[in-house]
Write a protein that holds these residues in place. Structure first.
Motif, mmCIF file in Angstrom:
data_model
loop_
_atom_site.group_PDB
_atom_site.id
_atom_site.type_symbol
_atom_site.label_atom_id
_atom_site.label_comp_id
_atom_site.label_asym_id
_atom_site.label_seq_id
_atom_site.Cartn_x
_atom_site.Cartn_y
_atom_site.Cartn_z
ATOM 1 N N ALA A 47 -18.237 -14.347 13.550
ATOM 2 C CA ALA A 47 -18.054 -12.925 13.860
ATOM 3 C C ALA A 47 -17.289 -12.235 12.728
ATOM 4 C CB ALA A 47 -17.313 -12.758 15.187
ATOM 5 N N PHE A 48 -16.215 -12.882 12.274
ATOM 6 C CA PHE A 48 -15.456 -12.337 11.147
ATOM 7 C C PHE A 48 -16.371 -12.149 9.948
ATOM 8 C CE2 PHE A 48 -13.573 -13.276 7.053
ATOM 9 C CZ PHE A 48 -12.643 -12.254 6.937
ATOM 10 N N TRP A 49 -17.156 -13.188 9.634
ATOM 11 C CA TRP A 49 -17.991 -13.147 8.432
ATOM 12 C C TRP A 49 -19.031 -12.030 8.505
ATOM 13 C CZ3 TRP A 49 -16.901 -14.537 3.882
ATOM 14 C CH2 TRP A 49 -17.880 -14.436 2.894
ATOM 15 N N ASP A 58 -3.831 -14.648 11.542
ATOM 16 C CA ASP A 58 -4.249 -13.263 11.382
ATOM 17 C C ASP A 58 -5.616 -13.243 10.701
ATOM 18 O OD1 ASP A 58 -3.756 -13.831 8.665
ATOM 19 O OD2 ASP A 58 -1.885 -12.723 8.631
ATOM 20 N N ILE A 59 -6.084 -12.080 10.354
ATOM 21 C CA ILE A 59 -7.404 -11.934 9.735
ATOM 22 C C ILE A 59 -7.452 -12.631 8.378
ATOM 23 C CG2 ILE A 59 -8.983 -10.221 8.745
ATOM 24 C CD1 ILE A 59 -8.066 -8.390 11.095
ATOM 25 N N TYR A 60 -6.376 -12.545 7.637
ATOM 26 C CA TYR A 60 -6.339 -13.181 6.320
ATOM 27 C C TYR A 60 -6.412 -14.706 6.442
ATOM 28 C CZ TYR A 60 -5.339 -8.566 4.569
ATOM 29 O OH TYR A 60 -5.431 -7.234 4.257
ATOM 30 N N GLN A 65 -9.217 -19.792 5.499
ATOM 31 C CA GLN A 65 -9.846 -21.020 5.986
ATOM 32 C C GLN A 65 -11.302 -21.123 5.531
ATOM 33 O OE1 GLN A 65 -9.110 -22.256 10.054
ATOM 34 N NE2 GLN A 65 -7.122 -21.246 10.057
ATOM 35 N N ILE A 66 -12.007 -20.004 5.514
ATOM 36 C CA ILE A 66 -13.381 -20.017 5.004
ATOM 37 C C ILE A 66 -13.380 -20.410 3.532
ATOM 38 C CG2 ILE A 66 -15.361 -18.567 4.391
ATOM 39 C CD1 ILE A 66 -14.793 -16.966 6.979
ATOM 40 N N GLU A 67 -12.521 -19.778 2.761
ATOM 41 C CA GLU A 67 -12.460 -20.068 1.325
ATOM 42 C C GLU A 67 -12.116 -21.527 1.065
ATOM 43 O OE1 GLU A 67 -11.220 -15.609 -0.215
ATOM 44 O OE2 GLU A 67 -9.710 -17.201 -0.305
ATOM 45 N N ARG A 114 -25.494 -24.201 -1.779
ATOM 46 C CA ARG A 114 -25.245 -24.589 -0.385
ATOM 47 C C ARG A 114 -24.356 -23.565 0.329
ATOM 48 N NH1 ARG A 114 -24.547 -29.796 -1.572
ATOM 49 N NH2 ARG A 114 -22.371 -29.538 -2.022
ATOM 50 N N ASN A 115 -23.475 -22.947 -0.406
ATOM 51 C CA ASN A 115 -22.527 -21.980 0.169
ATOM 52 C C ASN A 115 -22.812 -20.559 -0.306
ATOM 53 O OD1 ASN A 115 -20.678 -23.814 1.625
ATOM 54 N ND2 ASN A 115 -20.417 -24.669 -0.410
ATOM 55 N N LYS A 116 -24.060 -20.319 -0.682
ATOM 56 C CA LYS A 116 -24.457 -19.043 -1.278
ATOM 57 C C LYS A 116 -24.000 -17.834 -0.459
ATOM 58 C CE LYS A 116 -28.475 -16.279 -2.217
ATOM 59 N NZ LYS A 116 -29.896 -16.155 -2.197
ATOM 60 N N LYS A 117 -24.200 -17.879 0.855
ATOM 61 C CA LYS A 117 -23.876 -16.694 1.668
ATOM 62 C C LYS A 117 -22.409 -16.309 1.530
ATOM 63 C CE LYS A 117 -22.691 -18.396 6.262
ATOM 64 N NZ LYS A 117 -23.001 -18.320 7.680
ATOM 65 N N TYR A 118 -21.554 -17.289 1.291
ATOM 66 C CA TYR A 118 -20.134 -16.994 1.106
ATOM 67 C C TYR A 118 -19.821 -16.578 -0.332
ATOM 68 C CZ TYR A 118 -19.553 -19.269 5.641
ATOM 69 O OH TYR A 118 -19.638 -19.598 6.966
#
Length: 187
Positions: A18-20, A53-55, A60-62, A94-98
């Motif tokens: 959802a965040f992404w 928080d949001i950051y 965590q994604i990064e 593999r992680n293109k979308k990010y």
């Protein structure tokens, strides 16, 4: 009451997804926890069970998509050759979308630096033999890594499925002398 691990993992994933989805459209400063929880279908309390928080979500994604430095070191030692560009491009692919979003105009400048630091750490041992001058070494690393990330970002943002062999060949040519031709054209 203990939650089932698969439900916990799915809830966390739903919040991240959802965040992404929101982050792809809005700068992080404009995103609220309410935006995320509404989109994911949870309440604020659930959000805070997983993130500070949001950051923290972004962090965590990064962290999850940064190339594994130790794994890459082993691959570079095993290949005993030039930088294994194809492998690095596969990680990017593999992680293109990010990567495309994080390195894009509305992305996270800190992620760009984190990614550069990973690649610099991989290249530094190979380039140290070229110069005993730390300034020259660091400038060389900055140039090489910026070119690598720049070319990959450009190719992946221009085409849905870029021609990986062509990209690898271009980067290898650039590394193996093409850079001198470019510098001579500019200066």
């Amino acid at each position: 009451m203990n939650k089932q691990p698969e439900i916990t993992m799915q809830t966390r994933k739903n919040l991240i997804d959802a965040f992404w989805q929101i982050y792809c459209e809005k700068r992080i400063e404009k995103i609220t926890i309410k935006d995320i929880t509404t989109k994911a279908g949870y309440n604020r309390g659930t959000f805070y069970e997983y993130f500070i928080d949001i950051y923290d979500v972004l962090e965590q994604i990064e962290a999850s998509i940064l190339p594994d430095l130790e794994k890459h070191k082993v691959i570079m030692i095993d290949t005993n050759a030039q930088l294994p560009l194809k492998h690095l491009i596969e990680v990017y692919s593999r992680n293109k979308k990010y990567f495309v979003i994080l390195l894009g105009k509305n992305g996270d400048p800190a992620f760009h630096e984190k990614l550069k630091n990973v690649y610099k750490a991989l290249l530094r041992p190979r380039l140290q033999s070229l110069s005993s001058d730390d300034f020259i070494l660091e400038c060389t690393l900055e140039c090489a890594v910026s070119a690598l990330i720049g070319v990959m970002t450009y190719c992946f943002t221009q085409e849905e499925d870029p021609d990986i062999p062509k990209m690898v060949q271009f980067l290898e040519n650039l590394i193996n002398g093409g850079y001198n031709k470019i510098v001579n054209l500019i200066f």
